[in-house]
Design a protein around this motif. Structure first.
Motif, PDB file in Angstrom:
ATOM      1  N   LYS A   1       2.265   6.896  -7.353  1.00  0.00           N
ATOM      2  CA  LYS A   1       2.501   5.667  -6.588  1.00  0.00           C
ATOM      3  C   LYS A   1       1.214   5.159  -5.942  1.00  0.00           C
ATOM      4  O   LYS A   1       0.948   3.947  -5.925  1.00  0.00           O
ATOM      5  CB  LYS A   1       3.555   5.922  -5.512  1.00  0.00           C
ATOM      6  N   ALA A   2       0.408   6.088  -5.420  1.00  0.00           N
ATOM      7  CA  ALA A   2      -0.849   5.690  -4.786  1.00  0.00           C
ATOM      8  C   ALA A   2      -1.818   5.118  -5.816  1.00  0.00           C
ATOM      9  O   ALA A   2      -2.507   4.124  -5.561  1.00  0.00           O
ATOM     10  CB  ALA A   2      -1.467   6.888  -4.069  1.00  0.00           C
ATOM     11  N   LEU A   3      -1.881   5.725  -6.984  1.00  0.00           N
ATOM     12  CA  LEU A   3      -2.740   5.207  -8.061  1.00  0.00           C
ATOM     13  C   LEU A   3      -2.244   3.848  -8.539  1.00  0.00           C
ATOM     14  O   LEU A   3      -3.042   2.923  -8.763  1.00  0.00           O
ATOM     15  CB  LEU A   3      -2.762   6.196  -9.231  1.00  0.00           C
ATOM     16  N   LEU A   4      -0.946   3.706  -8.674  1.00  0.00           N
ATOM     17  CA  LEU A   4      -0.369   2.459  -9.173  1.00  0.00           C
ATOM     18  C   LEU A   4      -0.719   1.296  -8.249  1.00  0.00           C
ATOM     19  O   LEU A   4      -1.094   0.210  -8.713  1.00  0.00           O
ATOM     20  CB  LEU A   4       1.146   2.606  -9.305  1.00  0.00           C
TER      21      LEU A   4
ATOM     22  N   VAL B   1      -4.350   0.299  -8.773  1.00  0.00           N
ATOM     23  CA  VAL B   1      -4.592  -0.303 -10.084  1.00  0.00           C
ATOM     24  C   VAL B   1      -4.102  -1.749 -10.145  1.00  0.00           C
ATOM     25  O   VAL B   1      -4.762  -2.620 -10.718  1.00  0.00           O
ATOM     26  CB  VAL B   1      -3.938   0.550 -11.193  1.00  0.00           C
ATOM     27  N   VAL B   2      -2.928  -2.022  -9.554  1.00  0.00           N
ATOM     28  CA  VAL B   2      -2.325  -3.352  -9.743  1.00  0.00           C
ATOM     29  C   VAL B   2      -2.707  -4.361  -8.678  1.00  0.00           C
ATOM     30  O   VAL B   2      -2.525  -5.562  -8.871  1.00  0.00           O
ATOM     31  CB  VAL B   2      -0.781  -3.268  -9.839  1.00  0.00           C
ATOM     32  N   LYS B   3      -3.259  -3.912  -7.549  1.00  0.00           N
ATOM     33  CA  LYS B   3      -3.469  -4.844  -6.437  1.00  0.00           C
ATOM     34  C   LYS B   3      -4.495  -5.934  -6.762  1.00  0.00           C
ATOM     35  O   LYS B   3      -4.474  -7.002  -6.129  1.00  0.00           O
ATOM     36  CB  LYS B   3      -3.892  -4.084  -5.185  1.00  0.00           C
ATOM     37  N   SER B   4      -5.386  -5.661  -7.724  1.00  0.00           N
ATOM     38  CA  SER B   4      -6.423  -6.645  -8.049  1.00  0.00           C
ATOM     39  C   SER B   4      -6.106  -7.473  -9.291  1.00  0.00           C
ATOM     40  O   SER B   4      -6.914  -8.301  -9.700  1.00  0.00           O
ATOM     41  CB  SER B   4      -7.770  -5.939  -8.232  1.00  0.00           C
ATOM     42  N   ILE B   5      -4.937  -7.248  -9.908  1.00  0.00           N
ATOM     43  CA  ILE B   5      -4.551  -8.084 -11.051  1.00  0.00           C
ATOM     44  C   ILE B   5      -4.338  -9.510 -10.552  1.00  0.00           C
ATOM     45  O   ILE B   5      -3.625  -9.727  -9.567  1.00  0.00           O
ATOM     46  CB  ILE B   5      -3.267  -7.541 -11.713  1.00  0.00           C
ATOM     47  N   PRO B   6      -4.961 -10.497 -11.169  1.00  0.00           N
ATOM     48  CA  PRO B   6      -4.828 -11.882 -10.693  1.00  0.00           C
ATOM     49  C   PRO B   6      -3.369 -12.328 -10.594  1.00  0.00           C
ATOM     50  O   PRO B   6      -2.555 -12.014 -11.472  1.00  0.00           O
ATOM     51  CB  PRO B   6      -5.588 -12.694 -11.745  1.00  0.00           C
ATOM     52  N   GLU B   7      -3.061 -13.028  -9.540  1.00  0.00           N
ATOM     53  CA  GLU B   7      -1.692 -13.508  -9.342  1.00  0.00           C
ATOM     54  C   GLU B   7      -1.271 -14.409 -10.503  1.00  0.00           C
ATOM     55  O   GLU B   7      -2.011 -15.293 -10.919  1.00  0.00           O
ATOM     56  CB  GLU B   7      -1.595 -14.282  -8.027  1.00  0.00           C
TER      57      GLU B   7
ATOM     58  N   PRO C   1       0.819  -1.225   0.000  1.00  0.00           N
ATOM     59  CA  PRO C   1       0.000   0.000   0.000  1.00  0.00           C
ATOM     60  C   PRO C   1       0.844   1.264   0.000  1.00  0.00           C
ATOM     61  O   PRO C   1       1.946   1.306   0.558  1.00  0.00           O
ATOM     62  CB  PRO C   1      -0.799  -0.128   1.306  1.00  0.00           C
ATOM     63  N   PHE C   2       0.318   2.289  -0.645  1.00  0.00           N
ATOM     64  CA  PHE C   2       0.955   3.599  -0.630  1.00  0.00           C
ATOM     65  C   PHE C   2      -0.158   4.635  -0.557  1.00  0.00           C
ATOM     66  O   PHE C   2      -0.993   4.726  -1.448  1.00  0.00           O
ATOM     67  CB  PHE C   2       1.796   3.818  -1.899  1.00  0.00           C
ATOM     68  N   GLU C   3      -0.162   5.369   0.525  1.00  0.00           N
ATOM     69  CA  GLU C   3      -1.202   6.381   0.724  1.00  0.00           C
ATOM     70  C   GLU C   3      -0.563   7.741   0.935  1.00  0.00           C
ATOM     71  O   GLU C   3       0.582   7.849   1.396  1.00  0.00           O
ATOM     72  CB  GLU C   3      -2.076   6.017   1.924  1.00  0.00           C
TER      73      GLU C   3
END
Length: 295
Positions: free
Chosen positions: A225-228, A231-237, A144-146
């Motif tokens: 960085k926060a947007l990235l 966006v990528v956290k839900s891409i299937p492993e 995470p980046f907030e």
């Protein structure tokens, strides 16, 4: 003549010809992207055909999108490997430049083609460079980046006009159709706001295989960085990813290094036929798809 090449425009249902050509070439293009390019300029999608073993066969294709009255995008230029060296590329180039007319033409040129493109007289100006990366992400590295004072929220359709205004500031030219299709087709879409004003957005959309990360546009590196992360956290492993980044962007290049991704094309150069367009490249962290917009 049996081996005569014909270059013609296509109907929308014939996009399957381009889909087959790009698939055989190993280009990871989503069918919806072909449809998007066609809908932008139906008279600017060309296919080259020859008689092969008694049957007409598609052996090349290209897009020539007249984006506005004064600028055009040259994209998706392909000649099947077995038919190169027969003048097919030159014939397609002639047709699409006829379609461009007097507009300023934009193209992304691979490193080996920059000098020939400039020497051809069709392009005169170099601009920024970009790189294309492929691979799979390392789940443990997605952290995470907030940031304070900036909200990163899922995009809502009622925000489209504000998003379009921000996108136009980045791309210089309004790309209404493209942005609508990007928002419709993206699996992940987030918008960054500060004091209710858009200060960035990020998307992830499906390809033929896997996902494309981008665009990610942002006013600051921390917003990017926060947007990235969102966006990528839900891409299937294990899913394949692909994206284009500006050469020399520290945020984008750090992401590449952390995930040990493979460079597919290096030193791609943006060329213009008449004059460079001054895009705010410092706010571009991941490109949308350089063939369907300036960035």
């Amino acid at each position: 003549m049996a081996n005569e090449v014909t270059v013609r425009t296509i109907q929308r249902h014939e996009l399957v010809l381009l889909d087959r050509l790009t698939d055989k070439q190993g280009w990871n293009v989503g069918y919806w992207q072909l449809e998007m390019g066609y809908d932008c300029d139906p008279d600017g999608v060309f296919v080259a055909e020859m008689m092969v073993d008694g049957k007409k066969e598609a052996v090349g294709c290209c897009f020539a999108c007249n984006f506005s009255d004064d600028i055009s995008l040259a994209n998706l230029f392909l000649v099947s490997p077995n038919f190169r060296g027969k003048g097919i590329g030159m014939k397609m180039q002639e047709e699409r430049f006829r379609h461009f007319g007097s507009r300023n033409v934009v193209v992304n040129s691979v490193e080996t083609s920059v000098k020939p493109n400039l020497q051809s007289g069709k392009y005169s100006f170099e601009s920024f460079k970009l790189q294309i990366y492929v691979g799979t992400l390392i789940p443990q590295k997605i952290v995470p980046f907030e940031i304070d004072d900036v909200s990163i929220m899922p995009y809502a359709p009622n925000e489209f006009e504000d998003l379009l205004e921000y996108d136009t500031k980045i791309n210089v030219y309004q790309r209404l159709l493209f942005l609508k299709e990007f928002m419709r087709s993206s699996t992940e879409k987030f918008i960054a706001k500060e004091n209710n004003a858009v200060v960035g957005y990020g998307l992830c959309f499906p390809l033929r295989v896997g996902y494309h990360i981008g665009p990610i546009y942002a006013d600051t590196p921390d917003i990017a960085k926060a947007l990235l992360y969102q966006v990528v956290k839900s891409i299937p492993e294990g899913a394949d990813v692909m994206f284009e980044i500006p050469e020399g962007n520290p945020v984008s290049e750090e992401f590449v290094t952390v995930h040990n991704l493979e460079i597919q094309y290096n030193h791609i150069t943006r060329l213009y036929s008449k004059s460079p367009v001054d895009v705010p490249i410092e706010k571009v962290y991941f490109f949308s798809d350089p063939g369907f917009g300036l960035v």
